[in-house]
Each structure stands twice: as structure tokens, then as C-alpha cells.
Enzyme design. Structure first.
Site, PDB file in Angstrom:
ATOM      1  CG  HIS A 647       9.551  94.060  -4.460  1.00  0.00           C
ATOM      2  ND1 HIS A 647       9.342  92.998  -3.618  1.00  0.00           N
ATOM      3  CD2 HIS A 647       9.359  93.581  -5.712  1.00  0.00           C
ATOM      4  CE1 HIS A 647       9.036  91.928  -4.322  1.00  0.00           C
ATOM      5  NE2 HIS A 647       9.043  92.256  -5.600  1.00  0.00           N
ATOM      6  CG  ASP A 700       9.366  93.598  -0.320  1.00  0.00           C
ATOM      7  OD1 ASP A 700       8.651  94.557  -0.669  1.00  0.00           O
ATOM      8  OD2 ASP A 700       9.771  92.706  -1.092  1.00  0.00           O
ATOM      9  N   GLY A 792       7.019  87.521 -10.699  1.00  0.00           N
ATOM     10  CA  GLY A 792       5.581  87.586 -10.909  1.00  0.00           C
ATOM     11  C   GLY A 792       4.806  87.019  -9.751  1.00  0.00           C
ATOM     12  CB  SER A 794       6.797  90.034  -6.407  1.00  0.00           C
ATOM     13  OG  SER A 794       8.152  89.753  -6.522  1.00  0.00           O
ATOM     14  N   GLY A 795       4.835  89.548  -3.832  1.00  0.00           N
ATOM     15  CA  GLY A 795       3.668  90.075  -3.141  1.00  0.00           C
ATOM     16  C   GLY A 795       2.668  89.001  -2.787  1.00  0.00           C
TER      17      GLY A 795
END
Ligand SMILES: *[C@@H]1O[C@H](CO)[C@@H](O)[C@H](O)[C@H]1NC(C)=O
Ligand SMILES: *[C@@H]1O[C@H](CO)[C@@H](O)[C@H](O)[C@H]1NC(C)=O
Ligand SMILES: *[C@@H]1O[C@H](CO)[C@@H](O)[C@H](O)[C@H]1NC(C)=O
Ligand SMILES: *[C@@H]1O[C@H](CO)[C@@H](O)[C@H](O)[C@H]1NC(C)=O
Ligand SMILES: *[C@@H]1O[C@H](CO)[C@@H](O)[C@H](O)[C@H]1NC(C)=O
Ligand SMILES: *[C@@H]1O[C@H](CO)[C@@H](O)[C@H](O)[C@H]1NC(C)=O
Ligand SMILES: *[C@@H]1O[C@H](CO)[C@@H](O)[C@H](O)[C@H]1NC(C)=O
Ligand SMILES: [Ca+2]
Ligand SMILES: [Ca+2]
Length: 844
Positions: A647, A700, A792, A794-795
Site C-alpha cells: 500500500h 499487503d 508512517g 507502514s511497511g
């Protein structure tokens, strides 16, 4: 003299641990309390029979922490060396004794070696294996330092346990006085000591290389390990004898320290003496120390001996050291009377190691009617082989109770307006010591305008009855009125219903798990089903998920969901068999590609608070988009490959899919500092999952191929990927890291943040997210809010420490409702579902 223990970091990492029984981390933040509760919960659950997964996954870490250091380092098993000192009563010290080449040294040393020869010759048993005695140094007093070597042939190795320090010492004490008198050059020898030592530290100053004699003065001077700053040679055997003028003590600081991380083969061993007598050991160290935690030691007197021993084929830069003399009186002066209403006090030279043999007393006096609260913000008095229940070596004593070991959040209150705190350090092994703050308070109103915890902490009133254990002892969460839909624990704490029967003791008293476990003679499958105990390890799959056969040697070859599948298709029935430092597959494939998940820097512990330390999460990467700065997180899985979330790239705005718009920062801690250690790489290729669903966030996951490979270093290192059979059981404590917003709607952080969360049971996860999670997602967090991944992050990675002290990535930060919202966990991409996908696309 008892058996020596000179290997105090035999398991490599210097206590990189999860919260254990006695090492609860200090933390100001909301989550701490729950962590404590969780730990207690886990410990209670450990006792519940049938809770198999947790037992295997977590318990051994805790055992390891308590285990007593073993003797290591004796590599050549048949060679035993004992070292110590002796006092020569009627001889006087001459400056020439400092130089092993001088006639004075040679004559006196030879005479003493002859005395030792004859003394040992009188003992038939010892003499059979005797090799030689060496006088290695003299110091004022007159003290001579010696070592004695014995060789036991391999065929008589059963005798090794008989040749003890006690045995040698007995012979020396009995004979050395008499032989001294009989000697041509007569000596009166008293107070001889001997303790077992690593033969590699036994050096003869008359025929050895890499022996240095340094004179410390008030001016700071330096010395370095051979080869520094390049690699040291293999089989290094170096010694530095440091002397300072009478009335001085010696301070040695290591601004740079990088020795292989396995103390039994490679180490720096420092003594408060000129012999390697364990009775005067200061510390043994190995590994790579981060600049935030340098090694700094102080002697008790004007002598110090530093040994640098390496064996391995792995060569490291070694160390850079600074030394100088300080006044011995200064070194031993500490304590005092504290009359102010508030103040701080620490062990001498904090945060350097305190010296051996000091005693300090602090006497705190505040106005009559007031009481005193002392809070230790750092407390580390650890010594090899010492139980924190007895504290028989170094300790802090308050009102008759001794404290030692490593502790966090230690807070003590007085009963009156006076408090006496004493600190004692004995003759061997020192540590960083403590730093404490105290303040006076009015017992009628201990926390003006605030809530007063039973522990003495003051917390904001709003934190009372908010579902968080802010006090640390749950006292702020007791006697609360429970909301509807909450479970009332036996101790009065309120918990969301979802927490009942999730195998984690959330109440702290076990009442939320009491009615749930299987009966005594039953086995509980990982999915919660109860079956008769006899189903375990019977070679048949009885639990729907096969968990009854998950950890059975007997079920060899049988393949269940929990089996690790080797490269040759063999099934290993052992939980989390990959990279556990034990070869299970016949083809060794379970231990292949395991140079991951370890932190090159050795941290004292997972430092409390939210700011990560330099190198604490070396696989964390910051992804910058065009000129926007940090946008997403990622993790290093190989030198050319990063793992992140789809995403981050699959936005409506197509420029996010363009590799050239991204820049990756590895080895970064502070977003605003230009750190030398940061490695910046462009992105060559972004591989998102073809089944990534923008609506549900299913699948994801994304792989980033870098333009140039990373160079692994102390701050840049890959994390391990779990095989698809890897189990991260509900309740397991894991860590999420990132520069995400600290609060909902807040700014992103400058320093890398870390948060401890626990894996949430899938049923519970499904319920609280109202069915929005797929089998490719997992939840973690504290359901009652507080700590969670935020925008922030994320990942970024969710990582868990394995039983073998290896960090595995368990999830990728994917989504969550808001951040840190009560009853809303963070949702992560479940990595175990994507092992094949990663292998297929990245070849990793
Ligand atoms: C002590 O004994 C060893 C072997 O037993 C011998 O090699 C050495 O020369 C002796 N040293 C002295 C000073 O007699
Ligand atoms: C002592 O050990 C060395 C090295 O193994 C050997 O060369 C020497 O002969 C031994 N000396 C005695 C007296 O056993
Ligand atoms: C010998 O040891 C005893 C007991 O430890 C000590 O009191 C004494 O001072 C020592 N003697 C010398 C000369 O160091
Ligand atoms: C006590 O406070 C005074 C003034 O605030 C300060 O000068 C003094 O150094 C303090 N004493 C101690 C022991 O901290
Ligand atoms: C004690 O230390 C704390 C934290 O380092 C500091 O904020 C405080 O001002 C110090 N107090 C005194 C009296 O020195
Ligand atoms: C000290 O210990 C005694 C008994 O162990 C206890 O009664 C007393 O309250 C304690 N005092 C303080 C200041 O904690
Ligand atoms: C998850 O929790 C529910 C109750 O909330 C329980 O019935 C179920 O057995 C648990 N599942 C696992 C895998 O522990
Ligand atoms: Ca000590
Ligand atoms: Ca079975």
C-alpha cells in the site's frame, strides 16, 4: 578458593533479553504497566500444563537468563593454569623489578620459580602433571605474580576435575614457606593465592610478544589492540600491565570496542591486579559495544592488567583505549549527607563502571513530617554466578534489604524523614552501578493533584481506571467500576471480554484464564480444542492443526502444519526449527542462510522508553519519497532486497509506483542527523503483490530491489524470515519499530521509535476488527489501547526474538484504525504466508 568462573557472557549477547522476572524495563509510557502485567501473566501461564506452544517458544529465554555462567575458555582441555600472587615479607621492592629484562627481575624470578618447582615436586600427584611455574611481574609490597601450568594427558582426562585450585593452593600453602626459607636466596612467602585461569592468558614476560608495560599519569594516554583500526591478527595473546604512582587508581576507557561476539573464544579481560586471578577480576567483555554504552573501568589500586585474547578465524578491529591515573582517594570517595528536598546520587564514576572495593553511604534527611521516595533510573550490579536473592557480592542496601542484579523501576519509600542507602562493591567484578533520584513528600498528600500509586509513584489522575497499568503494580486499575461488556477480574481490574480465555493472563491474577484450560489429563491443541493427553506424539494427527505432533522426536518424518520442511523434503517435527543453531535437517537446510536477525552491537538490554538506541534495530529502513521525506518503513532481508507493504506504492497517484522516486536509508536512527553509518540506496525495482487488494489490504506486501547492494555493518543487518511453519503464538511479546506519528494526527518522529506489543489470538483479532482480517493478516497490540503502530510506520517490521536469540520478522505494518485506540489492534501482513512468494520474486 572456589572454582573460578571467568566467562560471564558465554551466550554471546550481553543480556539482550525480553522482560524477564527481574529485569522489567523502566519506562514512563503508558504501556509499561501492561507489559509488567503481561510478563506476570506469561509466567503464571508457563505453569499451566498443556500450553505447549508458549512453553517452547518463550520459556527457554528466561531460563537462559537465570543460568549460572559456566567455565568456558578452557579450550585445550588437558592444560590447566593457576594464577595468583604471593607476598614476600622481608624483601623490598626495586624499580628494576618493573623490567623483566633486568638482572634483578631475572634473579628474583628464577629463585621464586625454583621455590615453586620444589614445592610442587613434594606433591607426587601434582608433580606428575607439572609443566612449569612463571613469575610474571612484581609490584610494591613486595608482591610477586605467578602462574603454574599442569598438563594432563588425554588418556587421563578423568583426573582433570581432581586438579583443582584448592588442591594446588593446599600444596602451595603447605610447602612454599619452607622451600622459601631453604632457598639459596631466602624468602619469607605468605598469603599465596591461586585460581584457575584461561591458559591463553598465561604469559611469560621474558619470552612473549605483545606484552606492554604502561605507566599511567594524570595525563590521558592511549593504547590500541594490534592491527587497530584494521583487523587484529588471529590467535592474539596480548597483555597490558598498567601501573600508576602510589596513592592512585587507574581509569581505562574504550571509546571503540569491537571483539567477536563469543566470549569463550575472543575477549578482553581486565583485572584489578597484575595476575589473572579471578579474585581480582574486574570484567570480561566481548562483542561490539555501541557508542552509547562504552566500556569504562576503574581499578581500586595503582595496578591493572588488561588481556586481549582471540582465537577465531573471525577478525575484528579490536579496541582503542585511553588511560590515566586518578587519585585513589577520589576513586573511593562517595556517599554523603543529602539535605535538599530533592537530589540525585550515583555510584562512583557513573556511568563508568564503579571501582572494586568501595563502600558508600548516603544519608538523606528531609524536614520532620516528610517522607522520602527514591527512584533508581538505572540499576545494574551484575556479577557472574551471583543470585539476586542473596546478593553476596556487590549490593545496595536499604533498611536491611540488599538489592543487586539488573532492575528497573525500583522505587523505595521511607517510613520517616530519614533514609540511609549503602553501596558495597567487593574485590572482584564491577558493573555500571546505579543512578538514583530522590525527593521528599508529604505523607498526608504524597502526590499533590495526582494519583498516588501503592509503589510511591505519582501519576496523572486521568490515568486512574483507564485500563492501563501506569503504576506498575496495577494499583491505579484496582477498585474501578467496570464498563459494560468488560470482565471483572478477581482483583477488581476490568478487562475487555475478548481477553477472557485467550491464554494470556491479562488480569494478573489468572482469573480471566481460570475457567478455560483443558482438564488435567487433557492436551490443548493450538486451536483451543481439548483432547486426551495420549494424543500427543502418537504419530497420528489428532488436533485439526497437527499441534499434538508439533514437537515430537518420535513422529520423525510425519508432516504437519508445524513441521519444518527441509530442502530435501524431509519433515522436522520441532517448533521453529529454522536458524535455531541446531542442525535438524539431514541436508542442513534449516541452518542455511541464517546470517540474519542478530544485532552486531551488543546492547545492555532493550533500553526502556520509546527511543531506539543506535543499531538496536539494524534491519529497519526508512523510505523517502521525492521531497516528502520519510513516508514508509521497510526491512532488510538481503543485501539487495527490502521488504515493505504494497500500500506504500499502490496509491492512486502513480508516481508512488515509480522506483526512481524513492530513496532508501539503512542504518538510520535520527531522521535529522547526517549519520556516517547511514547507507543510502536507490530503488531499481518495486514488486508489489499481484493479489494486493486496495479495499481490504489483503496481501499487503512488496519487495524493493536496490540499485546497489548494502554493506552489512553494525547498524545495517538483515532480519530473518520465518518459514511458513514458524509459530508466533498469541501472547508472545514482539517489537514494532518506525518513525511513525507518535500520536494519532501527530508529527512523525525524529528518532526511531520502538514499542513492545503482543501477538493477538486470531479469534480475538477477527472479532475486534469485525471480520476484516484475512488469514494473511495478524493482529498485535494491546487491545486496551496505548502502544501501536501508527501512520508512517507502514511497511515497517514487526519482529520477535526466537528461543535461539534470533530476531524473526513476523509481520509488516499494514493497517489499523487510527493508532493506539482502545480495543483497536494493529493489523500486520502475516509473513509466514509469503515465504514462497518472497523466494520466488527475490530469490531470498
Ligand atoms: C623448574 O622445573 C622445570 C621443569 O620441571 C624446569 O624446566 C625449570 O628449569 C625449573 N626451573 C628452575 C628455576 O629450576
Ligand atoms: C611444558 O610444555 C611445553 C609445551 O607443551 C613442552 O614443550 C615442555 O616440554 C613441557 N615441559 C615439561 C617439563 O613438561
Ligand atoms: C596477608 O593476608 C591477611 C589476611 O588476608 C592480611 O590481613 C595481611 O595484611 C596480609 N599480609 C600482607 C603482608 O599483605
Ligand atoms: C542543595 O540546593 C542548593 C541550592 O538549591 C545547592 O546549592 C546545593 O548544591 C544543593 N545541595 C546538594 C547536596 O545537592
Ligand atoms: C536529577 O536528575 C534529573 C534527570 O537527570 C534532572 O532533571 C534533575 O534536575 C536532577 N536534580 C537535581 C537536584 O540535580
Ligand atoms: C524497615 O524494615 C522494618 C522491618 O523489616 C520495617 O518495619 C520498617 O517499616 C522498614 N522501614 C522502612 C523505612 O522501610
Ligand atoms: C482465542 O481466544 C478464544 C476466546 O476469546 C478461545 O476460545 C480460543 O481458543 C483462542 N484461540 C487460540 C488459538 O488460543
Ligand atoms: Ca563485585
Ligand atoms: Ca497424535
Amino acid at each position: 578458593m572456589s572454582t573460578a568462573m571467568y566467562n560471564n557472557c558465554q551466550n554471546g549477547n550481553e543480556n539482550v533479553t525480553f522482560l524477564g522476572k527481574d529485569s522489567k524495563m523502566p519506562s514512563k509510557q503508558k504501556r509499561t504497566g501492561l507489559v509488567v502485567g503481561l510478563v506476570l501473566g506469561l509466567l503464571v501461564l508457563a505453569a499451566v500444563a498443556g500450553f505447549l506452544i508458549w512453553w517452547f517458544a518463550v520459556r527457554p529465554n528466561q531460563l537462559q537468563q537465570d543460568s549460572v555462567p559456566k567455565m568456558g575458555a578452557q579450550r585445550n582441555l588437558g592444560t590447566l593454569v593457576f594464577s595468583g600472587e604471593m607476598t614476600l615479607v622481608d624483601a623490598t621492592y626495586k624499580p628494576e623489578y618493573n623490567d623483566p629484562k633486568s638482572l634483578e627481575f631475572r634473579e628474583t624470578a628464577d629463585a621464586l620459580q625454583d621455590i615453586l618447582n620444589k614445592t610442587i615436586a613434594n606433591d607426587n600427584f601434582l608433580f606428575k602433571y607439572y609443566n612449569k611455574s612463571v613469575i610474571s611481574a612484581f609490584s610494591d609490597g613486595l608482591i610477586a605474580y605467578h602462574w603454574i601450568r599442569f598438563d594432563i594427558p588425554p588418556e587421563q582426562s578423568e583426573l582433570i576435575p581432581k586438579l583443582t585450585a584448592d588442591r594446588v593452593l593446599e600444596t602451595l600453602r603447605r610447602g612454599v614457606r619452607q622451600e622459601g626459607k631453604r632457598s639459596i636466596q631466602a624468602f619469607t612467602i605468605i598469603n599465596i593465592t591461586a585460581s584457575i585461569t584461561d591458559p591463553r592468558m598465561a604469559r611469560n614476560p621474558r619470552d612473549s610478544e605483545c606484552l606492554f608495560r604502561l605507566d599511567a599519569t594524570s595525563t590521558i594516554q592511549k593504547f590500541q589492540s594490534p592491527g587497530y583500526p584494521n583487523e587484529h591478527p588471529v590467535q592474539t595473546r596480548c597483555q597490558w600491565q598498567i601501573r600508576a604512582p602510589e596513592g592512585s587508581a587507574i581509569m581505562v576507557k574504550f571509546p571503540y570496542f569491537y571483539v567477536q561476539d563469543s566470549c569463550s573464544t575472543d575477549y578482553v579481560f581486565i583485572f584489578d591486579s597484575l595476575s589473572t586471578d579471578t579474585a581480582h577480576a574486574i570484567t570480561q567483555n566481548c562483542g561490539h559495544r555501541p557508542p552509547t554504552n562504552p566500556l569504562e573501568v576503574i581499578s581500586s589500586g595503582n595496578l591493572m592488567l588488561i588481556n586481549f585474547i582471540t582465537d577465531s578465524t573471525v577478525q575484528r578491529p579490536g579496541f582503542d583505549a585511553r588511560y590515566n591515573a586518578i587519585s585513589a582517594i577520589t576513586a573511593a570517595t562517595c556517599g554523603g549527607v543529602l539535605n535538599n528536598l530533592t537530589g540525585n546520587f550515583t555510584t562512583p564514576f557513573y556511568p563508568s563502571f564503579y571501582p572494586p572495593m568501595v563502600d558508600c553511604t548516603w544519608n538523606i534527611n528531609v524536614p520532620i513530617g516528610m517522607k522520602i521516595r527514591v527512584k533508581f533510573t538505572m540499576f545494574r550490579l551484575k556479577e557472574p554466578g551471583v543470585s539476586i536473592r542473596v546478593c553476596n557480592k556487590d549490593y545496595v542496601q536499604i533498611n536491611g534489604t540488599k538489592y543487586c542484579g539488573e532492575r528497573s523501576a525500583l522505587t523505595l519509600n521511607s517510613n520517616s524523614n530519614n533514609m540511609v542507602i549503602t553501596f558495597h562493591s567487593d574485590s572482584s567484578y564491577t558493573d555500571k552501578g546505579f543512578s538514583a533520584q530522590y525527593n521528599a513528600y508529604d505523607p498526608q498528600n504524597p502526590c499533590p493533584g495526582q494519583f498516588s500509586c501503592a509503589t510511591g509513584f505519582c501519576i496523572s489522575k486521568e490515568l486512574q481506571c483507564d485500563g492501563w497499568n501506569d503504576c506498575g503494580d496495577m494499583s491505579d486499575e484496582k477498585k474501578c467500576k467496570c464498563e459494560e461488556g468488560h470482565f471483572v477480574c478477581d482483583n477488581g481490574i476490568c478487562k475487555p471480554m475478548y481477553w477472557v480465555c485467550d491464554q494470556v493472563n491479562d488480569c494478573g491474577d489468572g482469573s480471566d484464564e481460570r475457567q478455560c484450560s483443558c482438564q488435567k489429563n487433557q492436551f490443548r491443541c493450538t486451536d483451543g480444542t481439548c483432547l486426551p493427553n495420549t494424543v500427543t506424539c502418537n504419530g497420528a494427527r489428532d488436533c485439526a492443526d497437527g499441534s499434538d505432533e508439533a514437537s515430537c522426536k518420535e513422529s520423525a518424518g510425519m508432516c504437519t502444519d508445524f513441521s519444518f520442511k527441509c530442502g530435501n523434503d524431509q519433515c522436522v517435527n520441532k517448533l521453529n526449527a529454522e536458524c535455531d543453531k541446531v542442525t535438524d535437517c539431514l541436508d542442513g537446510s534449516d541452518e542455511k542462510d541464517c546470517d540474519c536477525g542478530e544485532r552486531p552491537y551488543k546492547h545492555n538490554r532493550i533500553v526502556g522508553g520509546q527511543n531506539a538506541d543506535v543499531g538496536e534495530w539494524p534491519w529497519q529502513v526508512s523510505l523517502h519519497f521525492q521531497t516528502s521525506g520519510h513516508v514508509c518503513g521497510a526491512s532488510i532481508i538481503a543485501n539487495k532486497w527490502l521488504l515493505s507493504a504494497s500500500h506504500c506504492f499502490m496509491s492512486e497517484d502513480l508516481s508512488y509506483r515509480e522506483p526512481g522516486n524513492w530513496m532508501t536509508y539503512s542504518g538510520m536512527n535520527d531522521q535529522q542527523k547526517e549519520e556516517k553509518s547511514v547507507q543510502i540506496r536507490g530503488v531499481k525495482n518495486i514488486i508489489t503483490h499481484t493479489d494486493y487488494n486496495q479495499m481490504t489490504y489483503d496481501n499487503d506486501i512488496a519487495l524493493l530491489e536496490l540499485t546497489e547492494p548494502l554493506v552489512f555493518s553494525s547498524t545495517v543487518h538483515p532480519v530473518c524470515l520465518p518459514s511458513n511453519s514458524h509459530v508466533f503464538p498469541p501472547g508472545m511479546p514482539c517489537w514494532v519499530t518506525g518513525w511513525g506519528a507518535l500520536r494519532e494526527g501527530g508529527n512523525t518522529a525524529t528518532l526511531l521509535q520502538k514499542a513492545e506489543v503482543k501477538i493477538i489470538n486470531d479469534t480475538v483479532c477477527d472479532t475486534v476488527t469485525e471480520g476484516q482480517v484475512t488469514s494473511r493478516m495478524l493482529c498485535s497490540g494491546f487491545l486496551s489501547g496505548g502502544v501501536d503502530a501508527c501512520q508512517g510506520d507502514s511497511g515497517g517490521p514487526l519482529v520477535c526474538l526466537s528461543e535461539a536469540n534470533i530476531w524473526f520478522q513476523c509481520g509488516i505494518v499494514s493497517w489499523g484504525e487510527g493508532c493506539a485506540r482502545r480495543n483497536k489492534p494493529g493489523v500486520y501482513t502475516r509473513l509466514t504466508k509469503f515465504r514462497q512468494w518472497i523466494r520466488k520474486h527475490a530469490g531470498v
